[in-house]
Design a protein around this motif. Structure first.
Motif, PDB file in Angstrom:
ATOM      1  N   GLU A 111       0.852  -1.178   0.000  1.00  0.00           N
ATOM      2  CA  GLU A 111       0.000   0.000   0.000  1.00  0.00           C
ATOM      3  C   GLU A 111       0.895   1.236   0.000  1.00  0.00           C
ATOM      4  OE1 GLU A 111      -2.420   0.483   3.424  1.00  0.00           O
ATOM      5  OE2 GLU A 111      -0.804   0.130   4.856  1.00  0.00           O
ATOM      6  N   PRO A 112       0.418   2.357  -0.562  1.00  0.00           N
ATOM      7  CA  PRO A 112       1.247   3.570  -0.591  1.00  0.00           C
ATOM      8  C   PRO A 112       1.296   4.232   0.779  1.00  0.00           C
ATOM      9  CG  PRO A 112      -0.882   3.996  -1.602  1.00  0.00           C
ATOM     10  CD  PRO A 112      -0.849   2.527  -1.288  1.00  0.00           C
ATOM     11  N   ILE A 113       2.436   4.840   1.100  1.00  0.00           N
ATOM     12  CA  ILE A 113       2.545   5.586   2.355  1.00  0.00           C
ATOM     13  C   ILE A 113       1.616   6.787   2.327  1.00  0.00           C
ATOM     14  CG2 ILE A 113       4.127   6.983   3.744  1.00  0.00           C
ATOM     15  CD1 ILE A 113       6.325   5.043   3.084  1.00  0.00           C
ATOM     16  N   ASN A 114       1.553   7.450   1.176  1.00  0.00           N
ATOM     17  CA  ASN A 114       0.628   8.561   0.988  1.00  0.00           C
ATOM     18  C   ASN A 114      -0.622   8.036   0.289  1.00  0.00           C
ATOM     19  OD1 ASN A 114      -0.688  10.932   0.560  1.00  0.00           O
ATOM     20  ND2 ASN A 114       0.893  11.878  -0.704  1.00  0.00           N
ATOM     21  N   PRO A 115      -1.756   7.988   0.938  1.00  0.00           N
ATOM     22  CA  PRO A 115      -2.962   7.387   0.315  1.00  0.00           C
ATOM     23  C   PRO A 115      -3.358   8.029  -1.006  1.00  0.00           C
ATOM     24  CG  PRO A 115      -3.297   7.730   2.671  1.00  0.00           C
ATOM     25  CD  PRO A 115      -2.022   8.410   2.330  1.00  0.00           C
ATOM     26  N   SER A 116      -3.022   9.290  -1.200  1.00  0.00           N
ATOM     27  CA  SER A 116      -3.397   9.952  -2.450  1.00  0.00           C
ATOM     28  C   SER A 116      -2.631   9.405  -3.645  1.00  0.00           C
ATOM     29  CB  SER A 116      -3.147  11.457  -2.338  1.00  0.00           C
ATOM     30  OG  SER A 116      -1.768  11.723  -2.154  1.00  0.00           O
ATOM     31  N   GLU A 117      -1.565   8.644  -3.399  1.00  0.00           N
ATOM     32  CA  GLU A 117      -0.781   8.080  -4.490  1.00  0.00           C
ATOM     33  C   GLU A 117      -1.228   6.673  -4.881  1.00  0.00           C
ATOM     34  OE1 GLU A 117       3.570  10.179  -4.181  1.00  0.00           O
ATOM     35  OE2 GLU A 117       3.228   8.394  -2.948  1.00  0.00           O
ATOM     36  N   LEU A 118      -2.415   6.286  -4.450  1.00  0.00           N
ATOM     37  CA  LEU A 118      -2.925   4.953  -4.796  1.00  0.00           C
ATOM     38  C   LEU A 118      -3.048   4.742  -6.310  1.00  0.00           C
ATOM     39  CD1 LEU A 118      -4.055   2.216  -3.924  1.00  0.00           C
ATOM     40  CD2 LEU A 118      -6.317   3.285  -3.739  1.00  0.00           C
ATOM     41  N   PRO A 119      -3.594   5.701  -7.089  1.00  0.00           N
ATOM     42  CA  PRO A 119      -3.640   5.483  -8.550  1.00  0.00           C
ATOM     43  C   PRO A 119      -2.259   5.285  -9.162  1.00  0.00           C
ATOM     44  CG  PRO A 119      -5.083   7.294  -7.919  1.00  0.00           C
ATOM     45  CD  PRO A 119      -4.284   6.946  -6.713  1.00  0.00           C
ATOM     46  N   LYS A 120      -1.269   5.982  -8.617  1.00  0.00           N
ATOM     47  CA  LYS A 120       0.100   5.834  -9.111  1.00  0.00           C
ATOM     48  C   LYS A 120       0.621   4.429  -8.837  1.00  0.00           C
ATOM     49  CE  LYS A 120       4.435   8.449  -8.924  1.00  0.00           C
ATOM     50  NZ  LYS A 120       5.143   9.541  -8.223  1.00  0.00           N
ATOM     51  N   MET A 121       0.307   3.887  -7.659  1.00  0.00           N
ATOM     52  CA  MET A 121       0.745   2.529  -7.323  1.00  0.00           C
ATOM     53  C   MET A 121       0.035   1.497  -8.191  1.00  0.00           C
ATOM     54  SD  MET A 121       0.583   0.460  -3.711  1.00  0.00           S
ATOM     55  CE  MET A 121      -1.048  -0.187  -4.053  1.00  0.00           C
ATOM     56  N   LEU A 122      -1.247   1.714  -8.469  1.00  0.00           N
ATOM     57  CA  LEU A 122      -1.983   0.773  -9.309  1.00  0.00           C
ATOM     58  C   LEU A 122      -1.406   0.726 -10.714  1.00  0.00           C
ATOM     59  CD1 LEU A 122      -5.666   1.484  -8.211  1.00  0.00           C
ATOM     60  CD2 LEU A 122      -4.172  -0.369  -7.504  1.00  0.00           C
ATOM     61  N   ASP A 123      -0.998   1.880 -11.235  1.00  0.00           N
ATOM     62  CA  ASP A 123      -0.359   1.887 -12.549  1.00  0.00           C
ATOM     63  C   ASP A 123       0.972   1.148 -12.512  1.00  0.00           C
ATOM     64  OD1 ASP A 123      -0.143   2.954 -15.348  1.00  0.00           O
ATOM     65  OD2 ASP A 123       1.595   3.972 -14.485  1.00  0.00           O
ATOM     66  N   GLY A 124       1.714   1.307 -11.408  1.00  0.00           N
ATOM     67  CA  GLY A 124       2.960   0.571 -11.255  1.00  0.00           C
ATOM     68  C   GLY A 124       2.737  -0.926 -11.166  1.00  0.00           C
ATOM     69  N   LEU A 125       1.673  -1.356 -10.482  1.00  0.00           N
ATOM     70  CA  LEU A 125       1.366  -2.784 -10.395  1.00  0.00           C
ATOM     71  C   LEU A 125       1.012  -3.359 -11.761  1.00  0.00           C
ATOM     72  CD1 LEU A 125      -0.719  -2.941  -7.082  1.00  0.00           C
ATOM     73  CD2 LEU A 125       1.608  -3.764  -7.457  1.00  0.00           C
ATOM     74  N   ARG A 126       0.321  -2.585 -12.577  1.00  0.00           N
ATOM     75  CA  ARG A 126      -0.001  -3.060 -13.927  1.00  0.00           C
ATOM     76  C   ARG A 126       1.270  -3.261 -14.744  1.00  0.00           C
ATOM     77  NH1 ARG A 126      -4.747   0.161 -13.272  1.00  0.00           N
ATOM     78  NH2 ARG A 126      -3.622   2.050 -13.857  1.00  0.00           N
ATOM     79  N   LYS A 127       2.225  -2.367 -14.584  1.00  0.00           N
ATOM     80  CA  LYS A 127       3.485  -2.501 -15.321  1.00  0.00           C
ATOM     81  C   LYS A 127       4.319  -3.657 -14.787  1.00  0.00           C
ATOM     82  CE  LYS A 127       3.745   2.345 -16.756  1.00  0.00           C
ATOM     83  NZ  LYS A 127       4.483   3.618 -16.655  1.00  0.00           N
ATOM     84  N   ILE A 128       4.272  -3.858 -13.468  1.00  0.00           N
ATOM     85  CA  ILE A 128       4.963  -5.009 -12.878  1.00  0.00           C
ATOM     86  C   ILE A 128       4.403  -6.301 -13.455  1.00  0.00           C
ATOM     87  CG2 ILE A 128       5.068  -6.351 -10.744  1.00  0.00           C
ATOM     88  CD1 ILE A 128       7.205  -4.288 -10.823  1.00  0.00           C
TER      89      ILE A 128
END
Length: 817
Positions: free
Chosen positions: A611-628
């Motif tokens: 999970e992201p440390i900053n909750p507002s960066e959740l969409p950014k993490m989801l995009d990273g998971l798709r690339k992973i």
């Protein structure tokens, strides 16, 4: 005078300058109106033109303070195209510039320009039009067995980068080596993480050029998914084994997979110098060590598929085994070593000599003949391999290391080795490398072995289609793929995605099965879930650029024909793991079919939540998971019912690389990671104590299920392909009757193997024949059918269960019996 100023002392009278200007204007206007001042031939001026003289207005117009412009604006000074920023004092720390430079992120090692090579790149692209002279191979083996070093040897042979190496020392020199390790994690950890393709033009012993599309694969057991994705595209495998360590765990896995997938195999016994410099074995003992490694590999092949020992056996005299020392830059087969003797002694038959250089064959120096047994009275007789191959190599090593430059020079000159005087003063290891490179020459033996024992794309096309293609083999598209027809419809099998240097997009790496892949072509991207009945997993795309993959650089081309490997840009948005590319419409409106998804060696069992440390960066993490998910073939990302975002990987090192890429490459953010959890797999030890059942909605019909363990050995037979449901029910039933003493009713009641086609579980119908016949009765007997169904017992597996070796009996496996 009092009327000119107000009570505050401000001047409110008429402006003197304005009065003078008005009077001046009046004089000028009057002059024009005067008949004497106006020329007779001038056109008559209308009243409208006279009124337009005062458009600008008087110069004493009131201008507010905030509207006054004392200094020019930045836009007026620097132009409209320049962005300007105004910062107050102390608004930023001294370490942060007011205008930061543009940061270009690169996460992989790249060549600035195309490096010089010893062959013409146009010639390489022309060779692709001749599939008979092309070979697609994968270098695979255990960790640190020398696969990347072997690729470096081939790169140094084909690329002109020796000047870079001579000018650099230490770490900078190492950066030029390990040419196929481009990922930042690979450079830091000293091991390969990703598969790395390279296309090289190499010559055989006869001087004929061949195009070799080589894929260097990782050796760590966590990254076997990269090996499986690479083996799907190639026509053969070059197995690399360290002569000292022998066959390791990952080597055994790769051998079994290659045998079951019917992939032709060759063997490279690497690091031969360790026998001499490290273990210091005598030549006769070194022979037995080499023989032991060869027999280890052949034993695994025979155990995986009994009866395949003769056809798939690896042996030096057959020419499918290569002896190599990638660090010293040399390799040879018995055939290429025999040619060295033939060059020095005319009249020697290369092929006949090579057949006598391995095994229990002895040379009689007096009669100059070979025999199967040593001469009587000679207990210390040497085998021909020791006499003709190992002893010359040992002597070359010992003379180069031990003797001085004055003594070494004449010896090397007699062997045709010429060195500069300054090179004799180099370190012993570097000097030995220079001597060996000249003594053994280029890697023509490797090319001979690959060309002779690995089929060309045309020869291997039909077997690949039979094994992996889901469509019928009698269509025009299938015929075009069998022939590697360049004029046929475009079909590309994509199994791998490589990220660009900035990690913002991906290249699709695959094999052209038919047609020619050209830039700008409109294609359909068929995913793993596509079928004729369900076309949801399909998307339209346009090929951006077409490249020849060279790891550190890509050679852009106007098209790559069938039979070769290709790198495509612009189509990665529609691909997750693997895909099949076809035209928007096939000839004669044929249906499009896909290639089967990749069958991996293992499964992802290590689980972490992120999970992201900053909750507002959740969409950014989801995009990273798709690339992973795109970058790693066997990684799985999902959202559990609790809302946690889960990543599943194969092991600790694998997850470490995945999370590093998520933090640094694809998401560029900080994330929190849970403790890892390993998935626990259960199996069946004895028959189910209770029966699970399912009823029809009308409560009149019932089917019951139980689970029982399999007999020992059945799982191995299913996985190895000794028994296959495609062989037909009669053949499968006979197999279980003869091998496991099953009764004929149980053997003929097998429905399927699972969970996949080769999974180690059996789904079996154990319904009594009398009750089964009741199902076929007509409607008036439905009451009798209802009563009979209560005694219906169907032995089926309660879900496809995983295989857990070592649990209970030696292999306690789920099934129905």
């Amino acid at each position: 005078m009092d009327d000119l100023y107000d009570e505050f002392g401000n001047f409110i009278g008429e402006d003197v300058d304005a009065s003078e200007e008005e009077s001046q204007h009046g004089v000028d206007a009057g002059a024009y109106l005067d008949d004497d001042a106006y020329p007779e031939d001038a056109p008559e001026r209308t009243s409208q033109e006279l009124m337009e003289l005062d458009d600008e207005g008087p110069s004493n117009a009131v201008v507010l303070h905030e509207d006054k412009q004392y200094y020019p604006t930045a836009q007026q000074v620097y132009g409209a195209d320049v962005e300007t920023l105004v910062q107050e004092e102390d608004a930023q720390p001294l370490t942060q510039p007011i205008i930061a430079p543009v940061e270009v992120k690169k996460f992989s090692v790249e060549e600035a320009d195309l490096p010089p090579v010893h062959f013409d790149r146009n010639f390489m692209s022309d060779l692709m039009n001749f599939p008979d002279q092309t070979r697609n191979i994968a270098l695979a083996g255990h960790l640190q067995h020398g696969k990347t070093a072997f690729m470096d040897m081939l790169v140094l042979e084909t690329h002109d980068i020796t000047d870079r190496l001579d000018k650099r020392m230490g770490k900078k020199r190492d950066e030029q080596l390990r040419y196929t390790d481009t990922h930042i994690m690979e450079r830091d950890r000293g091991l390969s993480v990703k598969a790395a393709p390279m296309s090289l033009v190499l010559q055989s012993t006869k001087g004929k050029s061949h195009l070799l599309n080589v894929i260097d694969t990782p050796g760590h057991v966590n990254f076997v998914d990269e090996v499986a994705a690479s083996l799907r595209l190639v026509d053969g495998l070059a197995l690399v084994v360290d002569v000292v360590e022998g066959v390791q765990v990952n080597t055994e896995q790769i051998i079994k997979h290659a045998v079951l997938e019917d992939i032709p195999m060759t063997l490279i016994i690497n690091k031969m110098d360790r026998l001499i410099l490290e273990l210091r074995l005598p030549p006769s003992d070194a022979y037995f060590k080499l023989k032991h490694v060869v027999e280890e590999v052949n034993t695994i092949i025979e155990n995986t598929q009994p009866g395949s020992g003769k056809t798939k056996r690896l042996s030096p005299e057959k020419g499918n085994l290569l002896f190599a020392c990638s660090e010293m830059g040399w390799c040879f087969t018995l055939q290429s070593f025999s040619k060295m003797y033939a060059d020095s002694f005319p009249g020697v038959n290369t092929e006949e000599l090579a057949k006598r250089l391995w095994g229990d064959i002895y040379f009689n120096p007096k009669k100059r003949t070979f025999s199967r047994k040593p001469l009587p009275g000679e207990q210390s007789a040497k085998r021909s391999f020791v006499h003709f191959v190992l002893e010359p190599i040992y002597k070359l090593f010992s003379h180069t290391i031990s003797q001085s430059a004055e003594e070494l020079g004449p010896i090397l000159s007699s062997l045709g080795i010429q060195l500069k005087p300054s090179q004799y003063k180099l370190d012993a290891k570097i000097l030995l490398k220079l001597v060996c490179e000249q003594f053994f020459g280029p890697s023509t033996g490797f090319v001979d072995m690959i060309v002779q024992h690995i089929p060309s794309p045309v020869e291997a096309a039909e077997s690949k289609l039979e094994r992996y293609y889901t469509g019928p083999l009698d269509t025009k598209v299938a015929e075009s793929m069998k022939k590697c027809d360049q004029d046929g419809p475009l079909v590309v099998h994509v199994t791998k995605l490589f990220n660009t240097a900035d990690a913002k997009s991906f290249y699709a790496f695959g094999r052209v099965m038919s047609g020619i892949a050209r830039p700008g072509m409109q294609i359909r991207v068929l995913g793993e879930g596509y079928s004729i009945d369900d076309e949801e997993d399909m998307a339209m795309a346009t090929i951006g650029s077409v490249y020849i993959a060279e790891t550190r650089y890509n050679v852009e081309t106007d098209g790559i024909p069938a039979g070769s490997l290709v790198l495509l840009s612009g189509i990665d948005n529609s691909i997750v793991k693997s895909a099949t590319l076809v035209p928007p419409k096939l000839e004669d409106d044929e249906d499009a079919y896909i290639f089967k998804p990749i069958s991996h060696f293992t499964e992802s069992v290590l689980k972490v939540a992120v999970e992201p440390i900053n909750p507002s960066e959740l969409p950014k993490m989801l995009d990273g998971l798709r690339k992973i998910n795109k970058s790693y073939p066997l990684v799985t990302t999902k959202v559990e019912e609790s809302g946690e975002h889960i990543i599943l990987g194969t092991g600790e090192l694998y997850m470490d690389c995945v999370l590093h890429d998520l933090r640094k490459l694809y998401a560029d953010m900080e994330i929190k990671v849970s403790d890892p959890v390993t998935r626990f797999c259960e199996t069946v030890e004895e028959m189910s104590a209770t029966k699970c059942y399912a009823e029809t909605p009308n409560k009149r019909n019932k089917i019951t299920m139980i689970a029982e363990p399999l007999d020992n050995g059945i799982a191995e037979d299913i996985e190895s392909g000794r028994v296959n449901m495609r062989d037909g029910a009669r053949k499968v039933a006979k197999f279980f009757q003869d091998r496991y003493d099953w009764d004929i009713l149980a053997a003929r009641s097998i429905w399927a193997f699972g969970p996949d086609e080769m999974g180690p579980n059996i789904l079996q119908d154990d319904t009594l024949a009398e009750v089964s016949r009741v199902k076929c009765l007509s409607y008036p007997l439905v009451d009798y059918f209802t009563r009979g169904a209560q005694y219906l017992t169907t032995h089926v597996l309660m879900g496809w269960l995983p295989r857990v070796p070592g649990h209970g009996s030696p292999l306690t496996l789920p099934t129905l019996a």
